[in-house]
Design a protein around this motif. Structure first.
Motif, PDB file in Angstrom:
ATOM      1  N   SER A   1       0.860  -1.182   0.000  1.00  0.00           N
ATOM      2  CA  SER A   1       0.000   0.000   0.000  1.00  0.00           C
ATOM      3  C   SER A   1       0.892   1.226   0.000  1.00  0.00           C
ATOM      4  O   SER A   1       2.052   1.166   0.409  1.00  0.00           O
ATOM      5  CB  SER A   1      -0.932   0.020   1.221  1.00  0.00           C
ATOM      6  N   ALA A   2       0.346   2.329  -0.477  1.00  0.00           N
ATOM      7  CA  ALA A   2       1.082   3.595  -0.493  1.00  0.00           C
ATOM      8  C   ALA A   2       0.139   4.700  -0.033  1.00  0.00           C
ATOM      9  O   ALA A   2      -1.066   4.666  -0.315  1.00  0.00           O
ATOM     10  CB  ALA A   2       1.619   3.890  -1.888  1.00  0.00           C
ATOM     11  N   TRP A   3       0.706   5.692   0.657  1.00  0.00           N
ATOM     12  CA  TRP A   3      -0.098   6.748   1.269  1.00  0.00           C
ATOM     13  C   TRP A   3       0.557   8.109   1.056  1.00  0.00           C
ATOM     14  O   TRP A   3       1.755   8.217   0.832  1.00  0.00           O
ATOM     15  CB  TRP A   3      -0.199   6.540   2.779  1.00  0.00           C
ATOM     16  N   PHE A   4      -0.256   9.133   1.180  1.00  0.00           N
ATOM     17  CA  PHE A   4       0.250  10.479   1.409  1.00  0.00           C
ATOM     18  C   PHE A   4      -0.791  11.246   2.207  1.00  0.00           C
ATOM     19  O   PHE A   4      -1.982  11.226   1.876  1.00  0.00           O
ATOM     20  CB  PHE A   4       0.543  11.235   0.110  1.00  0.00           C
ATOM     21  N   ALA A   5      -0.328  11.891   3.276  1.00  0.00           N
ATOM     22  CA  ALA A   5      -1.179  12.781   4.069  1.00  0.00           C
ATOM     23  C   ALA A   5      -0.556  14.160   4.023  1.00  0.00           C
ATOM     24  O   ALA A   5       0.640  14.320   4.313  1.00  0.00           O
ATOM     25  CB  ALA A   5      -1.295  12.295   5.514  1.00  0.00           C
ATOM     26  N   GLY A   6      -1.334  15.161   3.630  1.00  0.00           N
ATOM     27  CA  GLY A   6      -0.801  16.511   3.503  1.00  0.00           C
ATOM     28  C   GLY A   6      -1.790  17.548   3.966  1.00  0.00           C
ATOM     29  O   GLY A   6      -2.993  17.283   4.067  1.00  0.00           O
ATOM     30  N   PHE A   7      -1.268  18.746   4.242  1.00  0.00           N
ATOM     31  CA  PHE A   7      -2.164  19.794   4.728  1.00  0.00           C
ATOM     32  C   PHE A   7      -1.613  21.187   4.454  1.00  0.00           C
ATOM     33  O   PHE A   7      -0.396  21.399   4.347  1.00  0.00           O
ATOM     34  CB  PHE A   7      -2.450  19.635   6.225  1.00  0.00           C
ATOM     35  N   THR A   8      -2.541  22.094   4.307  1.00  0.00           N
ATOM     36  CA  THR A   8      -2.282  23.537   4.303  1.00  0.00           C
ATOM     37  C   THR A   8      -2.959  24.083   5.558  1.00  0.00           C
ATOM     38  O   THR A   8      -3.607  23.324   6.292  1.00  0.00           O
ATOM     39  CB  THR A   8      -2.894  24.184   3.051  1.00  0.00           C
ATOM     40  N   PRO A   9      -2.859  25.380   5.838  1.00  0.00           N
ATOM     41  CA  PRO A   9      -3.575  25.900   7.010  1.00  0.00           C
ATOM     42  C   PRO A   9      -5.090  25.714   6.922  1.00  0.00           C
ATOM     43  O   PRO A   9      -5.762  25.657   7.953  1.00  0.00           O
ATOM     44  CB  PRO A   9      -3.203  27.392   7.000  1.00  0.00           C
ATOM     45  N   GLU A  10      -5.622  25.551   5.683  1.00  0.00           N
ATOM     46  CA  GLU A  10      -7.081  25.493   5.525  1.00  0.00           C
ATOM     47  C   GLU A  10      -7.640  24.077   5.461  1.00  0.00           C
ATOM     48  O   GLU A  10      -8.767  23.821   5.902  1.00  0.00           O
ATOM     49  CB  GLU A  10      -7.511  26.207   4.230  1.00  0.00           C
ATOM     50  N   LEU A  11      -6.875  23.143   4.886  1.00  0.00           N
ATOM     51  CA  LEU A  11      -7.385  21.804   4.617  1.00  0.00           C
ATOM     52  C   LEU A  11      -6.321  20.747   4.883  1.00  0.00           C
ATOM     53  O   LEU A  11      -5.127  21.003   4.716  1.00  0.00           O
ATOM     54  CB  LEU A  11      -7.845  21.676   3.157  1.00  0.00           C
ATOM     55  N   ALA A  12      -6.789  19.558   5.280  1.00  0.00           N
ATOM     56  CA  ALA A  12      -5.906  18.396   5.415  1.00  0.00           C
ATOM     57  C   ALA A  12      -6.509  17.250   4.624  1.00  0.00           C
ATOM     58  O   ALA A  12      -7.731  17.075   4.592  1.00  0.00           O
ATOM     59  CB  ALA A  12      -5.759  17.995   6.878  1.00  0.00           C
ATOM     60  N   ALA A  13      -5.662  16.468   3.961  1.00  0.00           N
ATOM     61  CA  ALA A  13      -6.151  15.374   3.130  1.00  0.00           C
ATOM     62  C   ALA A  13      -5.240  14.165   3.279  1.00  0.00           C
ATOM     63  O   ALA A  13      -4.033  14.298   3.469  1.00  0.00           O
ATOM     64  CB  ALA A  13      -6.215  15.796   1.661  1.00  0.00           C
ATOM     65  N   ALA A  14      -5.852  12.989   3.190  1.00  0.00           N
ATOM     66  CA  ALA A  14      -5.087  11.747   3.215  1.00  0.00           C
ATOM     67  C   ALA A  14      -5.587  10.862   2.090  1.00  0.00           C
ATOM     68  O   ALA A  14      -6.794  10.695   1.896  1.00  0.00           O
ATOM     69  CB  ALA A  14      -5.238  11.042   4.558  1.00  0.00           C
ATOM     70  N   SER A  15      -4.640  10.281   1.353  1.00  0.00           N
ATOM     71  CA  SER A  15      -4.981   9.409   0.234  1.00  0.00           C
ATOM     72  C   SER A  15      -4.171   8.123   0.338  1.00  0.00           C
ATOM     73  O   SER A  15      -3.033   8.124   0.810  1.00  0.00           O
ATOM     74  CB  SER A  15      -4.692  10.102  -1.102  1.00  0.00           C
ATOM     75  N   PHE A  16      -4.785   7.021  -0.110  1.00  0.00           N
ATOM     76  CA  PHE A  16      -4.125   5.719  -0.093  1.00  0.00           C
ATOM     77  C   PHE A  16      -4.367   5.023  -1.423  1.00  0.00           C
ATOM     78  O   PHE A  16      -5.278   5.379  -2.180  1.00  0.00           O
ATOM     79  CB  PHE A  16      -4.694   4.844   1.028  1.00  0.00           C
ATOM     80  N   ILE A  17      -3.564   4.014  -1.688  1.00  0.00           N
ATOM     81  CA  ILE A  17      -3.844   3.080  -2.776  1.00  0.00           C
ATOM     82  C   ILE A  17      -3.473   1.694  -2.278  1.00  0.00           C
ATOM     83  O   ILE A  17      -2.391   1.478  -1.726  1.00  0.00           O
ATOM     84  CB  ILE A  17      -3.101   3.447  -4.081  1.00  0.00           C
ATOM     85  N   ALA A  18      -4.421   0.756  -2.418  1.00  0.00           N
ATOM     86  CA  ALA A  18      -4.226  -0.612  -1.940  1.00  0.00           C
ATOM     87  C   ALA A  18      -5.319  -1.484  -2.549  1.00  0.00           C
ATOM     88  O   ALA A  18      -6.294  -0.984  -3.108  1.00  0.00           O
ATOM     89  CB  ALA A  18      -4.284  -0.669  -0.412  1.00  0.00           C
ATOM     90  N   ASP A  19      -5.150  -2.784  -2.443  1.00  0.00           N
ATOM     91  CA  ASP A  19      -6.179  -3.726  -2.869  1.00  0.00           C
ATOM     92  C   ASP A  19      -6.977  -4.139  -1.635  1.00  0.00           C
ATOM     93  O   ASP A  19      -6.477  -4.900  -0.800  1.00  0.00           O
ATOM     94  CB  ASP A  19      -5.534  -4.953  -3.519  1.00  0.00           C
ATOM     95  N   PRO A  20      -8.219  -3.674  -1.489  1.00  0.00           N
ATOM     96  CA  PRO A  20      -8.996  -3.983  -0.286  1.00  0.00           C
ATOM     97  C   PRO A  20      -9.332  -5.463  -0.158  1.00  0.00           C
ATOM     98  O   PRO A  20      -9.560  -5.958   0.939  1.00  0.00           O
ATOM     99  CB  PRO A  20     -10.277  -3.154  -0.469  1.00  0.00           C
ATOM    100  N   ASP A  21      -9.383  -6.171  -1.299  1.00  0.00           N
ATOM    101  CA  ASP A  21      -9.738  -7.583  -1.274  1.00  0.00           C
ATOM    102  C   ASP A  21      -8.551  -8.484  -0.959  1.00  0.00           C
ATOM    103  O   ASP A  21      -8.719  -9.577  -0.430  1.00  0.00           O
ATOM    104  CB  ASP A  21     -10.322  -8.006  -2.627  1.00  0.00           C
ATOM    105  N   ASN A  22      -7.358  -8.014  -1.308  1.00  0.00           N
ATOM    106  CA  ASN A  22      -6.171  -8.853  -1.143  1.00  0.00           C
ATOM    107  C   ASN A  22      -4.977  -7.983  -0.766  1.00  0.00           C
ATOM    108  O   ASN A  22      -4.297  -7.442  -1.639  1.00  0.00           O
ATOM    109  CB  ASN A  22      -5.875  -9.616  -2.431  1.00  0.00           C
ATOM    110  N   PRO A  23      -4.706  -7.824   0.524  1.00  0.00           N
ATOM    111  CA  PRO A  23      -3.609  -6.942   0.950  1.00  0.00           C
ATOM    112  C   PRO A  23      -2.235  -7.402   0.484  1.00  0.00           C
ATOM    113  O   PRO A  23      -1.275  -6.634   0.544  1.00  0.00           O
ATOM    114  CB  PRO A  23      -3.711  -6.978   2.488  1.00  0.00           C
TER     115      PRO A  23
END
Length: 711
Positions: free
Chosen positions: A648-670
């Motif tokens: 799996s791969a992730w990125f969590a980032g933020f500015t003073p106004e917003l924060a976001a987190a995104s992932f990519i993975a296979d939910p059926d088969n880790p």
């Protein structure tokens, strides 16, 4: 009614039999109910009085409405019984007159029980040898419906509807009492909001919508007579069926009665009776999978998150079942916190390099620092119950563990449901860094980090770095910017791993697997060395909100999907805090978790992974996601995360106004690794979403940390 005498001996037996069954009812019906004495009334009087008291204030189940953030656009509804309570002044006089003509011609003359109607039914039933005609007034019918609606157990439902003389006597008694407390207009209003018209239409608002796509105040005499005719038997007189003969006859019967009662002229009635039944049907949406088409495929995941959040709120009941029952019966007006502009940006950018047909789910959640409101949720899937298009959905050889939840699914892939999430990798280093800074560690403190570190605390565990370029002396800036594993394991040993674990919990993370719960337990957290490397499962909902707390100067706010929740009477839905203070359910719930200075210091270090320039230190020459600053075009902080073999791969980032987190993975088969080739997908998803969401907004700067914490 026939005036022929009932003199023959052959009639005596049926009359006697009917009299045994109905005699109590006849006697009991004779206002002012003097005959109740001696037939068991005293034994049930207290119960009757209690139920009558409840019915004076009881309201039927009502549909809850889910609105877009504008507070006007209906997205979907939640209901067991489609109903919207309508005041009588908002109903056409036609429907008021039609229901009286259909069900109770003497409604305005009797006092809840109609002795003439009882006598007429008694004679008719005696002749037929059974029950061929009822004697229930509108008031009695309302009592029966209200008892059913207020029943909380199957036994109470049965008692409210069973065909017994005792139930009839209680019903009459309550009808008489109700008429002393409520006006005829109030009773008629409640009746018309309780009656069932068929096709899940409960109450006149739902009936007018479903059958004629209009509101009750615009019903014509013909439409009103059609609807009023349904109450007696919604299935028998259903005008939606192909054969409208029975519905037509029943409608015309009502029109004749309306003319006889003086509600319309004979000529008008004759003209109305000649008209065909012309329907304009509406199928009202119900629940997230039937959201209005414009939003169905994209906002469904957010809607589903709302339901999961609702089911966890004690304000709506003692348990999940009670809370969901409240949602479907409570008549709430719910306005989502989702921001359409940010949602559009998230939808456009998530999965830009891996579409809905991919087994890899790429999702993103955007949270608002300082409120916890979730502004967007998107994933490269279609929210749908139709799994027929999914690979392996009908393939018996695929095996029971293959779900193939793409392109269609309703699984809570983004968080807020039962799924544990996905290993979040080095995004967890934020929790160790925050705990260290909050415990007195300085940003400029150095640690000599080897390529491989032999831990003396964590049972000889020996983590390694991703590359040799990470070896050497690191500060908090360079260690975080390069994602140096050995630096953070050494830092964790210095402060105690349990501090990072407990801080993650304070920032909203929950351990959903047996392995994670065991590691996070008080007995084991201090030796959970791999915690800082993100071996635990987490959801993008949790990670976006945790990083939002860093952007909000260490103030954590519980994730919340709503701007407002109003009760059916228009008042805000409330809950009681542990201290007994009443607060609005929809208001942000925030608390300071780390000091503002510690959060600002962590933010300064977190600018290094994104290619941004920190206010107080240096990043050491390179970073793991140096494209982010250029894409976002404004100050930005964040952290990448990958797991073993890049499953799996992730990125969590933020500015003073917003924060976001995104992932990519296979939910059926880790174990189906996304690979390094797709590890940039969540980085781009967050960067481009923040860019698009903030386009045209003033550029805000991060508040620098103090010199004291810099060191």
């Amino acid at each position: 009614m026939s005036n022929r005498p009932l003199a023959s001996a052959g009639r005596a037996v049926p009359l006697l039999r009917a009299g045994l069954i109905a005699g109590i009812v006849v006697a009991a019906a004779m206002y002012p109910l003097a005959a109740l004495t001696g037939i068991g009334a005293k034994a049930t009087a207290h119960a009757v009085e209690q139920k009558t008291s409840i019915l004076k204030t009881a309201l039927p189940a009502e549909t809850s409405y889910l609105y877009a953030p504008d507070g006007k656009t209906v997205l979907t509804m939640f209901y067991e019984e489609y109903r919207k309570y309508t005041k009588i002044e908002d109903m056409s006089p036609n429907i008021q007159q039609a229901i009286v003509a259909a069900e109770d011609n003497r409604f305005y003359q009797h006092h809840g029980v109609d002795p003439k109607g009882v006598a007429r039914a008694f004679v008719a039933n005696s002749r037929s040898g059974g029950v061929s005609q009822g004697a229930s007034t509108l008031t009695m019918q309302y009592v029966r419906m209200a008892l059913r609606d207020s029943a909380s157990t199957p036994k109470e439902v049965q008692e409210a509807t069973q065909q017994t003389s005792l139930r009839k006597v209680k019903e009459m008694r309550m009808a008489l009492d109700i008429e002393k407390e409520l006006s005829k207009e109030q009773i008629l209003e409640r009746y018309l909001n309780s009656a069932y018209f068929g096709h899940r239409a409960y109450g006149i608002y739902a009936a007018a919508q479903i059958f004629f796509s209009k509101t009750p105040d615009t019903l014509t005499p013909v439409e009103a007579a059609t609807l009023a005719g349904l109450v007696k038997s919604p299935s028998e007189y259903d005008p939606i069926t192909s054969d409208q003969k029975d519905a037509f006859a029943r409608r015309n019967y009502v029109l004749d009665n309306m003319a006889r009662l003086g509600y319309m002229s004979p000529d008008a009635a004759a003209k109305a009776k000649a008209e065909p039944i012309q329907l304009k049907l509406t199928n009202p949406p119900n629940d997230c999978a039937s959201m209005l088409d414009k939003y169905k495929a994209t906002w469904g995941f957010y809607c589903d998150y709302l339901k999961n959040w609702w089911s966890s709120q004690p304000a709506f009941g003692e348990n999940r079942l009670e809370r969901m029952d409240k949602l479907r019966r409570g008549g709430y007006r719910i306005v989502l916190a989702l921001d359409p502009k940010i949602q559009e940006a998230a939808e456009k950018n998530v999965g830009a390099k891996d579409g809905t047909g991919s087994p890899f789910a790429n999702g993103i959640v955007v949270a608002e620092p300082g409120t916890g409101r979730i502004k967007a949720m998107a994933v490269n899937r279609t929210y749908s119950l139709d799994l027929s298009e999914n690979p392996n959905s009908s393939n018996p050889e695929a095996g029971p563990n293959i779900k193939a939840n793409y392109p269609n699914t309703v699984a809570p892939l983004l968080g807020g449901g039962s799924l544990p999430g996905y290993q979040a990798g080095s995004t967890f280093k934020m929790f160790t860094m925050l705990a260290a800074l909050n415990s007195g560690t300085k940003l400029s403190d150095t640690i000599n980090s080897p390529f491989k570190y032999q831990s003396a605390i964590y049972d000889g565990w020996a983590p390694v770095n991703a590359s040799g370029a990470m070896t050497g002396v690191q500060t908090m800036w360079s260690g975080f910017g390069k994602s140096v594993n050995t630096f953070f394991v050494q830092l964790e040993e210095k402060i105690g791993a349990e501090k990072g674990v407990r801080l993650a919990e304070q920032l909203g993370l929950r351990w959903r697997t047996d392995v994670d719960r065991d590691h996070a337990s008080p007995d084991n957290a201090h030796k959970w060395g791999a915690f800082t490397l993100g071996v635990s499962d987490a959801t993008p909902l949790e990670m976006a909100n945790a990083y939002a707390a860093v952007a909000a100067d260490g103030r954590y706010c519980e994730a919340i999907p709503v701007l407002s929740i109003l009760n059916r009477d228009g008042t805000p839905a409330m809950y009681k805090t542990a201290g007994g203070v009443e607060r609005e359910v929809a208001k942000p719930r925030c608390r300071q978790v780390v000091s503002a200075d510690a959060a600002r210091a962590a933010t300064d270090a977190a600018r290094c992974p994104t290619g941004d320039t920190p206010a107080k230190g240096g990043c050491g020459g390179w970073s793991t996601a140096d494209s982010v600053r250029g894409t976002v075009g404004r100050p930005v902080a964040g952290k990448t995360g990958t797991t073993d073999s890049t499953r799996s791969a992730w990125f969590a980032g933020f500015t003073p106004e917003l924060a976001a987190a995104s992932f990519i993975a296979d939910p059926d088969n880790p174990f189906n690794a996304v690979g390094d080739g797709l590890s940039q997908v969540p980085v781009d998803a967050v960067a481009m979403t923040l860019r698009d969401a903030l386009k045209g907004k003033p550029v805000r700067q991060f508040t620098p940390p103090s010199d004291q914490i810099v060191g």
